[in-house]
Design an enzyme around this catalytic site. Structure first.
Site, PDB file in Angstrom:
ATOM      1  CD  GLU A 118     -12.521 -45.166 -40.286  1.00  0.00           C
ATOM      2  OE1 GLU A 118     -12.416 -44.855 -41.468  1.00  0.00           O
ATOM      3  OE2 GLU A 118     -12.709 -46.326 -39.876  1.00  0.00           O
ATOM      4  CE  LYS A 120     -19.784 -37.959 -39.945  1.00  0.00           C
ATOM      5  NZ  LYS A 120     -19.891 -36.921 -40.974  1.00  0.00           N
ATOM      6  CB  CYS A 414      -8.275   9.516 -46.204  1.00  0.00           C
ATOM      7  SG  CYS A 414      -8.622   8.826 -47.836  1.00  0.00           S
ATOM      8  CB  CYS A 429      -9.135   4.491 -50.488  1.00  0.00           C
ATOM      9  SG  CYS A 429      -8.411   6.116 -50.197  1.00  0.00           S
TER      10      CYS A 429
HETATM   11 ZN   LIG Z   1      -8.490   6.497 -47.865  1.00  0.00          ZN
END
Ligand SMILES: [Zn+2]
Length: 671
Positions: A118, A120, A414, A429
């Site tokens: 079976e 575990k 960016c 951001c």
């Molecule tokens: Zn950004």
């Protein structure tokens, strides 16, 4: 002669060191939930100690870690087990299984016998006691002799019957493995993250943490589950074969795991372990191996046990899901909500058959919590298909060359400022035009559950955004065949296919569109509810916070989030352009045809036995009609449908003044 060179003395020292080391790791694991080494590494220490002790039995002491198993948490009453819950011997390869088989055949002395194999389950063992059919006690395994009395928590586990359904009226002790489904685990972590709380490393830790909650109502909310694996009556096994106990457990009302097999020989056992290993990732729960037991309880008794483990059973463990490796770097990714997600780049390491080179670090707080430095050795764990997690930094392996990691103060994509609102764990951001956000948002809009635009994949979106051809989702609909075909490596045929896919996406319907807009907190389910409730994007756009909040399943957080999204002029512009491009912004005919005004947005609870239809059929009718079926009665419940023999739910409905419907009244509503 120098005593340190005396071989016996050397062994004694090694044994002492091993014991101290094992005790220390035991404490880290059980008391502080902060392991430094993997389970397999821990087991290796234990195996070495066992070997030494077996070769030098005069050196065994009663307090040696080999003489006990596990530990206990604080804050609970101790529970002394009537019959100890012994741990099983572990095996890590097929040869171990074959040696186990040889030993068994020798002990059986020519008699035929069967094995039961079976799964575990990777959870926590519980012992449950039933007196006259009623659940009267529940405890963790603890050290096998004394566990924690967690009866209050155990009672909240829905798949543990409070009363045995098969009418068994003597004492019964059911043993099983409590666990959290992976899907539930992910939801719990998502919620904890939203609330700014610490998340769990894996489902087992979450299950363990949950069972050790002192507040049972919090346990109830977590949806623990249990697979039983044994049943005893009084001081002995209930049946003459282990196999029979599963039928009994099923009839008694337990959730019995279906993956088990009766084997005539060890080859069939090995075949089962191989098959289950392939299926391992497809289960909604974690397993760490297969348990093999002699089927006959008569033989089990004859074989008996050593002081540590029974001789008639063995746990075959799958390759470790934990490993130690070194952190090379941390790279911050920017997602579609602008969330900065740190990802750990690791020295590649083999883990459960796959090479792992990355792990999730979630957020800035997680880095602080782990106190992780570049160059640190870390303990990682993989759980199913979930991305590997770092469990712990191994500070004892630091050598001074590790360097501190500074979380970025600006967006790594960016360069714009980032912000982390008070009380939140996520840093974002704040540049609305951040290309990282835009790319991720376009991919989300085109994803299978949203507008399903096949062919608009990562590479293409990257190009379209970088070239300025796509600045928002509506721009997708202005793309021309020639434009796309001109893009590098884009064949005429696939460009045509893409244009066709984009055209086809216009009729995906309101629900998918709402989902694709990526409104915060609005996933698949809320998108469906909003689409059904408002029928068109114009209606949704006009909705006030109060109107949104009035919808049954929509809470205030979601209501405000939806309202704010449509208040944003950029988003209003996006909707206008999507409509101008011919994107369908109303609910599609098929979905709305089934909406039943009696059911729409309402919550139902079904109780008792219905005469003309099953509960599943009733639930289906309600859901198709736009309603929802809940399992418990609360003030938010609109209707309780009560069949014959309705019990406590009916009482609760009456006490809360919830409208109760007879089956006949319900049938009227269906029409
Ligand atoms: Zn950004």
């Amino acid at each position: 002669m120098n005593t340190s060179e005396n071989p016996e003395n050397k062994i004694e020292t090694e044994i002492e060191n091993l014991r101290a080391e094992i005790d220390r790791h035991n404490e880290l694991y059980y008391q502080r939930s902060a392991p430094e080494i993997s389970d397999a590494e821990f087991d290796a220490l234990l195996v070495r100690l066992k070997e030494l002790e077996e070769a030098n039995p005069e050196l065994i002491t009663p307090d040696s870690p080999t003489q006990r198993v596990g530990g206990r948490a604080e804050g609970f009453k101790p529970f002394v087990h009537r019959i100890p819950l012994m741990s099983l011997d572990n095996s890590y390869d097929i040869d171990d299984l074959r040696r186990f088989d040889e030993r068994c055949r020798k002990l059986a002395d020519g008699r035929n016998f069967e094995y039961v194999a079976e799964l575990k389950i990777d959870g926590l063992s519980l012992a449950l006691h039933y007196e006259n059919g009623f659940l009267t006690a529940g405890a963790t395994r603890g050290d096998g002799f004394t566990g924690d009395d967690v009866f209050g928590n155990v009672k909240t586990i829905r798949t543990i019957p409070l009363k045995l359904k098969n009418g068994f009226s003597e004492h019964a002790e059911v043993r099983g493995e409590a666990f959290l489904a992976r899907s539930v685990f992910e939801k719990i972590n998502a919620e904890l993250e939203m609330q700014g709380e610490k998340t769990f490393a894996n489902p087992r830790n979450a299950a363990s943490g949950t069972l050790r909650q002192l507040d049972a109502s919090r346990v109830a909310a977590r949806r623990l589950d249990l697979f039983p694996y044994d049943v005893l009556s009084g001081a002995s096994k209930m049946f003459s074969t282990h196999w029979e106990s599963f039928d009994w457990l099923e009839k008694a009302g337990f959730n019995v795991n279906p993956n088990r097999t009766l084997c005539q020989n060890i080859d069939e056992v090995i075949e089962f372990t191989d098959r289950m290993l392939l299926l391992r990732d497809s289960f909604d729960y974690d397993i760490d191996g297969v348990v093999v037991k002699i089927n006959s309880t008569q033989l089990q008794q004859e074989f008996g046990a050593t002081t540590k483990a029974p001789r008639w059973a063995i746990a075959y463990k799958y390759p470790a899901m934990q490993a130690t490796t070194q952190l090379r770097d941390i790279v911050v990714q920017v997602g579609r909500t602008g969330a900065l997600t740190p990802v750990a780049y690791l020295e590649p390491v083999l883990l459960a058959g796959t090479v792992v080179a990355r792990a999730s670090l979630h957020n800035e707080d997680e880095i602080k919590r782990l106190d992780i430095k570049l160059g640190d050795f870390v303990l990682i764990e993989k759980s199913g298909e979930i991305i590997p997690q770092i469990l712990q930094v191994i500070k004892t392996r630091r050598n001074g060359t590790e360097t501190k990691y500074e979380f970025p103060k600006t967006c790594p994509v960016c360069g714009f400022a980032v912000a982390r609102p008070e009380g939140e764990v996520v840093t974002r951001c704040i540049n609305p035009d951040c290309p990282a956000k835009l790319k991720a948002r376009i991919l989300y809009f085109a994803s299978r559950k949203a507008m399903d635009i096949e062919g608009l994949g990562e590479v293409l979106v990257e190009k379209l955004v970088d070239l300025g051809m796509v600045k928002n989702a509506a721009d997708i609909y202005s793309l021309q065949l020639e434009q796309i075909a001109e893009l590098e490596r884009m064949a005429e045929k696939s460009a045509t296919n893409l244009i066709n896919q984009i055209e086809a996406s216009k009729t995906r319907g309101l629900q998918r569109l709402i989902y694709g807009l990526d409104i915060r907190h609005v996933g698949e389910r809320y998108a469906k509810i909003l689409a059904r409730s408002f029928r068109s994007i114009e209606n949704l756009q006009r909705a006030t916070v109060e109107e949104l909040d009035a919808i049954h399943e929509i809470g205030l957080t979601v209501a405000i989030s939806v309202f704010n999204w449509f208040e944003n002029p950029r988003n209003q512009e996006l909707i206008k352009r999507l409509q101008a491009a011919g994107v369908k912004t109303e609910i599609d005919g098929e979905t709305s045809a089934n909406i039943n005004e009696n059911f729409n947005g309402k919550t139902f609870v079904l109780t008792g036995k219905l005469e003309t239809l099953t509960r599943d059929e009733a639930a289906k009718l309600i859901e198709e009609g736009g309603g929802r079926v809940s399992s418990s009665v609360s003030k938010k419940t609109d209707f309780v449908v009560a069949g014959s023999d309705a019990g406590s739910k009916l009482d609760k409905a009456n006490s809360l003044n919830v409208k109760v419907l007879s089956e006949k009244e319900f049938a009227e509503m269906v029409k």
